[in-house]
Design an enzyme around this catalytic site. Structure first.
Site, PDB file in Angstrom:
ATOM      1  N   GLY A 148     -66.011  -4.844 -12.647  1.00  0.00           N
ATOM      2  CA  GLY A 148     -66.581  -5.538 -12.301  1.00  0.00           C
ATOM      3  C   GLY A 148     -67.954  -6.254 -12.447  1.00  0.00           C
ATOM      4  CB  THR A 149     -70.321  -9.446 -12.239  1.00  0.00           C
ATOM      5  OG1 THR A 149     -70.168  -9.143 -13.909  1.00  0.00           O
ATOM      6  CG2 THR A 149     -71.712  -9.912 -11.832  1.00  0.00           C
ATOM      7  CG  PHE A 150     -66.883  -8.148  -6.326  1.00  0.00           C
ATOM      8  CD1 PHE A 150     -67.139  -9.403  -5.693  1.00  0.00           C
ATOM      9  CD2 PHE A 150     -67.220  -6.497  -5.266  1.00  0.00           C
ATOM     10  CE1 PHE A 150     -66.545  -9.070  -4.211  1.00  0.00           C
ATOM     11  CE2 PHE A 150     -66.989  -7.136  -4.136  1.00  0.00           C
ATOM     12  CZ  PHE A 150     -66.344  -8.363  -3.119  1.00  0.00           C
TER      13      PHE A 150
END
Length: 165
Positions: free
Chosen positions: A11-13
């Protein structure tokens, strides 16, 4: 000492800029997470880096793999780092299938490699929530709250997660 399994799905994390390709990519490592947990001295982490995808690319096979990792975890306290675009789909599946653990999904709208504050805050909220020994269930920790996973939704127009009553 509290024991927590962290399932890192990407994910973007986790995204970082690849200067050769000229785009953000989800790496197959835990650099973003490791930066946060190096300050956690009273928690024993079991980190599982299992998918490394943008959540828009996740499939039901990936979600099944997350379920299996949760079921095989020796800890009853689980944090899942997940992309925000399909966090609702994965958390709904987990909520139906696994009722004997405390599971907190979290992620970020901005990559930690660009701005550390949101990812750090969201992960820290998940960690603090689990340290308070909540009821068994599936939750999402995003943008200042930790609530039942069915009550937090991504508002794409505003670019933030809001509680749905």
């Amino acid at each position: 000492m509290m024991k927590i399994t962290v399932i890192n799905t990407g994910g973007t994390f986790n995204k970082r800029y690849n200067p050769i390709k000229g785009q953000l990519e989800v790496p197959k490592d835990n650099i973003a997470l490791n930066k946060i947990i190096e300050s956690c001295h009273n928690v024993q982490f079991d980190i599982k880096n299992i998918i490394s995808k943008d959540s828009l690319d996740m499939t039901d096979v990936d979600r099944e793999r997350i379920c299996t990792e949760i079921q095989n975890s020796i800890s009853d306290n689980i944090i899942i780092i997940h992309g925000t675009d399909t966090i609702h789909l994965t958390s709904a599946m987990i909520k139906k299938r696994i009722v004997d653990k405390k599971i907190v999904f979290t992620g970020a709208m901005v990559p930690m490699s660009i701005d550390e504050s949101e990812a750090t805050m969201n992960f820290s909220m998940a960690l603090g929530f689990l340290s308070a020994n909540p009821s068994l269930g599936t939750y999402i920790a995003m943008h200042g709250v930790v609530v039942n996973s069915s009550k937090l939704v991504k508002n794409r127009e505003e670019g933030k997660f809001l509680i749905q009553e």
